[in-house]
Design a protein around this motif. Structure first.
Motif, short mmCIF file in Angstrom:
data_model
loop_
_atom_site.label_atom_id
_atom_site.label_comp_id
_atom_site.label_asym_id
_atom_site.label_seq_id
_atom_site.Cartn_x
_atom_site.Cartn_y
_atom_site.Cartn_z
N VAL A 142 0.76 -1.21 -0.07
CA VAL A 142 -0.10 0.03 -0.02
C VAL A 142 0.75 1.31 0.10
N PHE A 143 2.05 1.16 0.87
CA PHE A 143 2.73 2.54 0.72
C PHE A 143 3.85 2.56 -0.34
N ALA A 144 3.98 1.50 -1.06
CA ALA A 144 4.92 1.55 -2.07
C ALA A 144 4.74 2.56 -2.92
N LYS A 145 5.01 3.76 -2.96
CA LYS A 145 5.13 4.79 -3.82
C LYS A 145 6.36 5.32 -4.10
N PRO A 146 7.04 4.66 -5.23
CA PRO A 146 8.38 5.08 -5.47
C PRO A 146 8.62 6.55 -6.09
N PHE A 147 7.68 6.86 -7.01
CA PHE A 147 7.75 8.09 -7.62
C PHE A 147 8.03 9.45 -6.87
N LEU A 148 9.14 10.27 -6.84
CA LEU A 148 9.20 11.26 -6.06
C LEU A 148 9.14 12.51 -6.78
N ALA A 149 9.92 12.65 -7.91
CA ALA A 149 9.75 14.16 -8.50
C ALA A 149 10.27 13.75 -9.75
N SER A 150 9.66 14.62 -10.71
CA SER A 150 10.30 14.82 -12.10
C SER A 150 10.87 16.23 -12.46
N LEU A 151 12.31 16.25 -12.78
CA LEU A 151 12.86 17.21 -13.18
C LEU A 151 12.64 17.63 -14.65
N ASP A 152 11.94 18.61 -14.92
CA ASP A 152 11.85 18.98 -16.32
C ASP A 152 12.26 20.41 -16.68
N GLY A 153 12.94 20.55 -17.81
CA GLY A 153 13.46 21.72 -18.21
C GLY A 153 14.51 21.53 -19.39
N HIS A 154 14.75 20.45 -19.66
CA HIS A 154 15.40 19.87 -20.83
C HIS A 154 14.59 20.13 -22.08
N ARG A 155 15.24 20.52 -23.22
CA ARG A 155 14.22 20.73 -24.45
C ARG A 155 14.54 19.75 -25.39
N ASP A 156 15.15 18.70 -24.96
CA ASP A 156 15.35 17.64 -25.59
C ASP A 156 15.60 16.39 -24.83
N GLY A 157 15.63 15.18 -25.56
CA GLY A 157 15.67 14.10 -24.65
C GLY A 157 17.17 14.24 -24.06
N VAL A 158 17.03 13.51 -22.83
CA VAL A 158 18.19 13.36 -21.96
C VAL A 158 19.11 12.23 -22.27
N ASN A 159 20.26 12.55 -22.44
CA ASN A 159 21.13 11.28 -23.05
C ASN A 159 22.21 10.74 -22.11
N CYS A 160 22.35 11.70 -21.18
CA CYS A 160 23.33 11.03 -19.85
C CYS A 160 23.30 11.82 -18.75
N MET A 161 23.77 11.22 -17.74
CA MET A 161 23.79 11.96 -16.45
C MET A 161 25.16 11.64 -15.82
N ALA A 162 25.30 12.36 -14.49
CA ALA A 162 26.41 12.24 -13.81
C ALA A 162 26.22 12.59 -12.61
N LYS A 163 26.63 11.46 -11.45
CA LYS A 163 26.73 11.91 -10.09
C LYS A 163 27.82 12.57 -9.64
N HIS A 164 27.47 13.69 -8.61
CA HIS A 164 28.60 14.26 -8.30
C HIS A 164 29.21 13.33 -7.11
N PRO A 165 30.47 13.26 -6.95
CA PRO A 165 31.07 12.07 -6.02
C PRO A 165 31.09 12.83 -4.80
N LYS A 166 31.08 13.99 -4.47
CA LYS A 166 31.14 14.68 -3.30
C LYS A 166 29.92 15.39 -2.67
N SER A 167 28.94 15.33 -3.55
CA SER A 167 27.84 16.09 -3.04
C SER A 167 26.50 15.25 -3.59
N LEU A 168 25.53 14.99 -2.69
CA LEU A 168 24.49 14.03 -2.92
C LEU A 168 23.44 14.86 -3.64
N SER A 169 23.40 16.37 -3.21
CA SER A 169 22.35 16.97 -3.85
C SER A 169 22.62 17.49 -5.30
N THR A 170 23.75 17.42 -5.85
CA THR A 170 24.18 17.86 -7.13
C THR A 170 24.18 16.66 -8.23
#
Lengths: 748, 508
Positions: free
Chosen positions: B117-145
């Motif tokens: 019942v509580f399984a609600k995995p979706f948190l947020a959608s970040l929209d702003g790109h004007r084309d398909g997103v091709n790649c992503m990268a994690k910041h190694p020192k900051s979780l929020s970036t």
């Protein structure tokens, strides 16, 4: 003419022979002639060694006697070696090699093609890297087996840190500071802050609080026991009964002897000590006048001895005691035996009427003691035979007391030792108990580990993971078109499924419905029995084996018949049908309702031994239960249908033994042991329910670092340290305490 | 002190009081009540002592005396502070708590239901790109970036505020790959314009122009980039695998092994000198940065799109394949995969390991994300939304809590890694309850009801029917194979396991 010829020849040979003196013309005839001769000789084909001329030493003559100009002669390898001959360490070996080289005509192989060399290079490199990577195997396995992993792996220990850990670069600079620090260092005092001294730390490390508590309790107990013992001894001393003391001493002596015997076997050194003590007591005995028939009592007895046989015997006994006490312990060495024999020979031959045995017994009479060699250590093999109790208890008192003391000592020692052992045992037990607990609690995990271990291939082969039969492995998810949103949905879902499940179950074989192993085996038996149709194969009379000893003429019997006979023989022993019938009857019996007797004897009438409650009462209180619905297999003689199965529960029961378990008992045990707080203490609950992977909120988890590997390997070499103080097992948590911490930052 | 020692039995006990009276005022008469057996008389006697001691207070010194008293240790029932929870003495006698299995079963069932019942995995959608997103990268020192590169430029995101922090036009055309330097101060991008660019992580100040720190012009298009874990070395791939020093403008080493194009290259995060790449000739190639030649390659039936090394197990990596499966390999034994992970119904485009190394997440062309335990052949979780199109890139956040997916329809989505987990700080009791229910679920996981509920997932109709179809196809193929084997000469049709099926050969 000669000259002309010469000229011609010379011209002809001019190409071949280079001479420094060529240009000089015919000025020097003799030299020319010489040259001619040489030229001719060289034409002849046979090479002769030429004397080199010295013209310009520095250029033309090398130190290896090789002419740089060549003089038309080829240089041979042997020429080069020629100089080496002069050196004493004749390089025969190199010579041989060179010769071999000369003989060896084969050419060098062409180098491998680039493709092939690269292939070889790749293979070598791969081997190297795979070996390097394999170092991680132990770490990986350890992490897989760990009951709990706390991420990030290298966490700093919580709590206040030492100054020297925080401030790294601080140094004593002024001379005063330096002096102070050097002093502190010399005295092993803490340098920064009131941190503990090394000795204090060591003591802290040596004993945890728990251990100290246990130790204290032990000491208390020993003290109490000691006081009990002392009180008992006091009480015993106060008892005036001589007989009691006599018996007591006897018992003690026996025990002592026994102990000594054991000690000889187990701890020779201690036995030696004992022996020394005995020797001392002997010496004391010799010094004293005890048992020498010199006391008041002895004198009075001596008067009586002439007339009284008893008195004489008593005196003899006393002397015997003396002898025993003062006798040196004899080793059964050959020399000693000879000595004894000699002494026997030299024994004075007079026999006293009054004390006939005295001379034999009294060492003074033997004249042997002074000549006897010193006590030897090897005597320990023969513990001294302690003398029997003499009539006078007062006499042997001292010895006895000594003995008692010894006994006491030994007893105390043994007591202490016992405590020590018990403590050790307790420690191990603790570990064991916790292990047991954990084992019981995480039966599943342990099982899994066992399986994993079992399945683990040798390091050379790739491991076979749990997803072995990939194609057949069941899906983890039940994907459907229904979306579950609320509890009601979930409820509905489960109902649906249960319905379908039951349907499935009913279609499946009946054997799986019971989780009980016994019934399962029974079922299996039944199945096995069912497979052979008894009506076809057997008859009830087929108990006797009728087997011809040798093949007879009845060979043309039909195959079927033969088969039947064979089966008959094979199953001759067990009467399948009757067994089956018995089984069925038993089941029927079990299912039949039983009469419940609720009569209470003595209620409303007299009761007691041999009195039965009245018949009317029995009739009244006997309750009959309504009969159950008729059995399903009532009209099926060849079938037993189990009535135990409850379809309402079946939907909730496990019908197949799940993967990591090997038998139903294991599985049932894990299910049966409760986890919750209602049944377990808080600590246990915490321990059982500890999650396998713990992550910290907002902490970045870095990949495992090489330092961890090194640390782990070092740990593996030194062996896992046993953590005595903590409740958690040594391997339970892999929380390494390295200062290199994971970087933290929070999301909020 | 608040552990099991304080059982209810020990609350009330007959203590043996030893009254040592150095300065006491107790008066004791040993022969006061001769019948000591009587319990009540004993209590009486003590009362009497106390009373008398209070009243007449005569000073008589007694060395030691044993009196048996019914007493209760205040430690067992008194709170240390009034903020503490009241202590509840418990009796663990099993006969007092019957039906433990059924009760726990019910609890487990409820926990499972609530989890769903509580399984609600979706948190947020970040929209702003004007084309398909091709790649992503994690910041190694900051979780929020977090960084994302689209088909036209790229963006740096702040995840906690769920807003774009900085936008920059990095390349002309696709941003093929991006990676943040291990220190977190700069990042590298590669694009379709044949350049590698290094950028500062900091936003340029007012008046400053958005310019790369460094630009390297390559000969061909770079398709992927990855940075070394500790040193200033990075690797790119395109027509060949190049290893670059940050200080130089030409590669310090390049590997090519008869392959014309590579799609992905990754450094091993543990054994930091090792590399692996996926090539278009359906092969996965291993390299060692220190060696002059590649190490080994395995050729599979279909092309692998990306791969990811396990961050906790140095020798294991997982590759996402075009044949709808993922394969986990032990790099020492490439002849067959360690595990084959199935469940996707279309090509798998990206894969990323959880930082704990226990699970990984995969993004597929079938518009779903699946989470696989690393040893399991099937996924434990599937995420999808109506609007999410082909998922191209996926990342597991380095605190093991979130998953980021970048998809075709210009959105980046933030998911919980554990669908029913409560986010934020948990009170200790909450934590204990969660642990308990987790344990219960694990304990009763084989019971049919619980299993069915916990396994139930809703799927879009298309994927559902597709997976069904696939299942049927697979079954049919298997049946056919079985029949063929049955009718052919014994031994002529060897049994090929599922694992072996997908590997063509291993090239040394």
């Amino acid at each position: 003419m000669d000259d002309e010829d010469d000229e011609e020849l010379q011209r002809a040979l001019a190409d071949d022979i280079i001479s420094a003196s060529e240009d000089e013309g015919g000025s020097d005839d003799e030299r020319k002639h010489c040259k001619l001769l040489e030229a001719i000789s060289s034409l002849g084909g046979k090479k002769r060694k030429k004397l080199t001329e010295r013209s310009e030493a520095s250029i033309q003559v090398s130190e290896f006697t090789v002419n740089a100009e060549g003089e038309g002669d080829k240089i041979h390898l042997s020429d080069l070696i020629g100089t080496l001959d002069k050196t004493p360490s004749a390089l025969i070996k190199t010579k041989k090699q060179l010769k071999n080289l000369q003989h060896n005509q084969s050419t060098l192989e062409t180098p491998l093609t680039r493709k092939e060399t690269e292939k070889i290079q790749r293979e070598v490199a791969f081997e190297k890297t795979s070996k390097e990577v394999s170092r991680w195997q132990s770490v990986v396995l350890q992490n897989q087996k760990a009951e709990q992993l706390v991420f990030p792996l290298n966490q700093e220990p919580s709590g206040p840190k030492r100054i020297e850990q925080v401030v790294a670069g601080w140094k004593a600079q002024t001379p005063l500071e330096q002096e102070i620090f050097s002093l502190l260092r010399m005295n092993k005092q803490p340098l920064h802050d009131p941190v503990l001294t090394p000795t204090e730390e060591a003591s802290l490390r040596a004993m945890s609080l728990e251990e100290a508590k246990i130790r204290r309790a032990e000491l208390q107990k020993t003290r109490v026991l000691q006081s009990y013992y002392e009180a008992k001894a006091k009480r015993g001393k106060r008892i005036k009964s001589k007989k009691y003391h006599r018996i007591q001493k006897k018992v003690m002596r026996k025990e002592y002897l026994k102990q000594f015997d054991e000690m000889v076997k187990t701890d020779p050194a201690a036995a030696l000590e004992e022996l020394k003590k005995m020797e001392l007591s002997r010496m004391k005995e010799r010094m004293s006048l005890k048992h020498q028939n010199s006391g008041k009592w002895a004198k009075s007895k001596a008067i009586m001895a002439k007339y009284d046989d008893g008195a004489r015997k008593a005196m003899q006994k006393q002397l015997e005691v003396n002898k025993d006490l003062t006798q040196k312990l004899v080793i059964p060495a050959d020399e000693d035996e000879e000595d004894e024999e000699e002494s026997a020979e030299t024994l004075p031959d007079f026999v006293n009427d009054v004390e006939p045995i005295l001379d034999q017994v009294n060492p003074w009479m033997r004249g042997k003691l002074s000549t006897e060699p010193m006590m030897e250590e090897s005597n320990r093999l023969h513990p001294p035979v302690w003398p029997r109790e003499v009539g006078k208890p007062g006499e042997g008192r001292d010895d006895q007391e000594e003995d008692e003391e010894q006994m006491e000592e030994t007893e105390e020692e043994s007591l202490l030792r016992g405590f020590e052992e018990r403590r050790k045992l307790r420690q191990t037990e603790d570990v064991k108990v916790s292990d047991d607990e954990e084992a019981g609690l995480s039966n599943f995990t342990s099982l899994f580990h066992g399986l994993v271990n079992h399945m683990e291939p040798p390091a050379d082969q790739p491991k076979a993971g749990p997803g072995l039969g990939q194609g057949e492995s069941p899906a983890l998810l039940e994907e459907g078109l229904v979306r579950v949103r609320t509890l009601e949905d979930v409820e509905l879902l489960s109902q649906d499924i249960s319905a379908s499940d039951t349907a499935l179950l009913t279609t499946r074989d009946l054997g799986t419905e019971e989780t009980d192993t016994q019934s399962a085996t029974q079922q299996a038996d039944k199945k096995r029995k069912k497979m052979i149709d008894p009506n076809e194969v057997l008859t009830k009379e087929a108990k006797v084996i009728e087997m011809p000893l040798a093949p007879t003429a009845v060979e043309d019997v039909e195959d079927k018949e033969e088969q039947r006979v064979i089966i008959k023989e094979a199953f001759a022993g067990d009467d399948v049908i009757s067994d089956f019938l018995k089984d069925k009857r038993k089941q029927e019996e079990a299912g039949r309702p039983k009469v419940i007797d609720l009569t209470l004897p003595g209620w409303g009438e007299w009761g007691g031994l041999g009195l039965q409650p009245s018949r009317s009462k029995r009739k009244r209180f006997r309750v009959k239960v309504a009969p159950p619905p008729p059995r399903q297999d009532q009209k099926l003689p060849n079938i037993i249908i189990a009535e135990k199965r409850d379809s309402s529960i079946a939907a909730h029961q496990v019908c197949q033994l799940p993967f990591p378990f090997e038998n139903p008992i294991q599985f049932e045990r894990t299910i049966r042991s409760p986890v919750g707080r209602t049944w377990n203490t808080q600590n246990t609950v915490q321990k059982i329910t500890a999650p396998k992977v713990v992550t910290q909120l907002g902490a970045i988890i870095e990949p495992i670092a090489r330092e961890d590997l090194i640390k782990d390997i070092r740990q593996a070499v030194t062996g896992p340290s046993i953590n005595l103080e903590s409740d958690q097992g040594p391997q339970k948590k892999r929380r390494s305490q390295c200062s290199n911490g994971g970087y933290k930052s929070t999301l909020s | 002190r608040r552990d099991s020692s304080g059982t209810s039995r020990s609350n009330w006990k007959i203590n043996t009081m030893i009254m040592k009276t150095n300065n006491s005022i107790y008066l004791c008469r040993q022969s006061f009540f001769p019948s000591r057996n009587s319990f009540f008389s004993l209590i009486f006697s003590i009362f009497f002592f106390l009373m008398e001691s209070l009243v007449c207070a005569s000073f008589i010194h007694i060395h030691a005396m044993k009196v048996k008293v019914l007493s209760r240790n205040p430690d067992d029932y008194v709170r240390e502070t009034k903020l503490d929870i009241q202590r509840v003495p418990r009796n663990y006698d099993p006969s007092l708590h019957p039906f433990e299995v059924p009760r726990e079963y019910t609890r487990a069932l409820n926990a499972t239901k609530l989890e769903r019942v509580f399984a609600k995995p979706f948190l947020a959608s970040l929209d702003g790109h004007r084309d398909g997103v091709n790649c992503m990268a994690k910041h190694p020192k900051s979780l929020s970036t977090m960084l994302s590169g689209s088909c036209d430029g790229e963006v740096v995101w702040n995840l906690t505020k769920r807003e774009c922090v900085r936008t920059l036009q990095a390349h002309e055309g696709f941003v093929r790959g991006m990676v943040v330097r291990f220190c977190g101060t700069s990042f590298f991008t590669v694009g379709d314009d044949k350049t590698i660019k290094q950028w500062k992580m900091e936003t340029p100040g007012y008046g400053e122009e958005e310019e790369p720190l460094n630009t390297i012009l390559g000969k061909s298009v770079f398709t992927s980039i990855d940075h070394h874990q500790k040193e200033g070395v990075f690797v790119t791939c395109g027509q060949q695998v190049d290893i670059w020093d940050e200080q130089r403008s030409s590669p310090i080493r390049s590997f090519s092994w008869g392959v014309d194009s590579f799609s992905c290259v990754r450094f091993n995060p543990v054994e930091t000198e090792l590399l692996a790449s996926c090539a278009s000739d359906r092969s996965i190639v291993l390299y060692d940065m220190r060696e002059a030649t590649p190490l080994k390659k395995v050729i599979m039936n279909m092309r692998s799109n990306t791969l990811c090394w396990n961050p906790m197990e140095a020798y294991n990596f997982t590759c996402s394949n075009e044949d709808y499966n993922l394969y986990t390999y032990d790099m020492r034994y490439l002849d067959k995969p360690f595990t084959v992970h199935m469940d996707h119904v279309s090509a798998v485009l990206d894969v990323d390991y959880s930082p704990t190394g226990k699970e990984f997440v995969s993004a597929s062309f079938d518009k779903t994300i699946r989470i696989f335990p690393k040893d399991s052949g099937h996924s434990r979780e599937v995420y999808h939304t109506k609007r999410m199109q082909h998922v191209i890139s996926i990342k597991w956040s380095s605190d093991n809590k979130y998953i980021l997916s970048a998809s075709d329809e210009m959105n980046i989505r933030l998911w919980k890694a554990n669908a029913s987990e409560k986010l934020g700080l948990l009170a200790p009791r909450e934590k204990a309850a969660v642990n308990y229910s987790q344990k219960l679920k694990e304990k009763f996981q084989h019971h049919p009801q619980i299993r069915r509920i916990s396994r139930h997932r809703h799927l879009p109709k298309s994927i559902y029917s597709q997976s069904k179809e696939l299942r049927v196809m697979k079954e049919a193929r298997r049946r056919k194979e079985r029949n063929v084997r049955k009718h052919s000469k014994p031994g002529s049709m060897p049994v090929v396991t599922e694992k072996e099926k997908h590997v063509v050969t291993v090239v040394k």
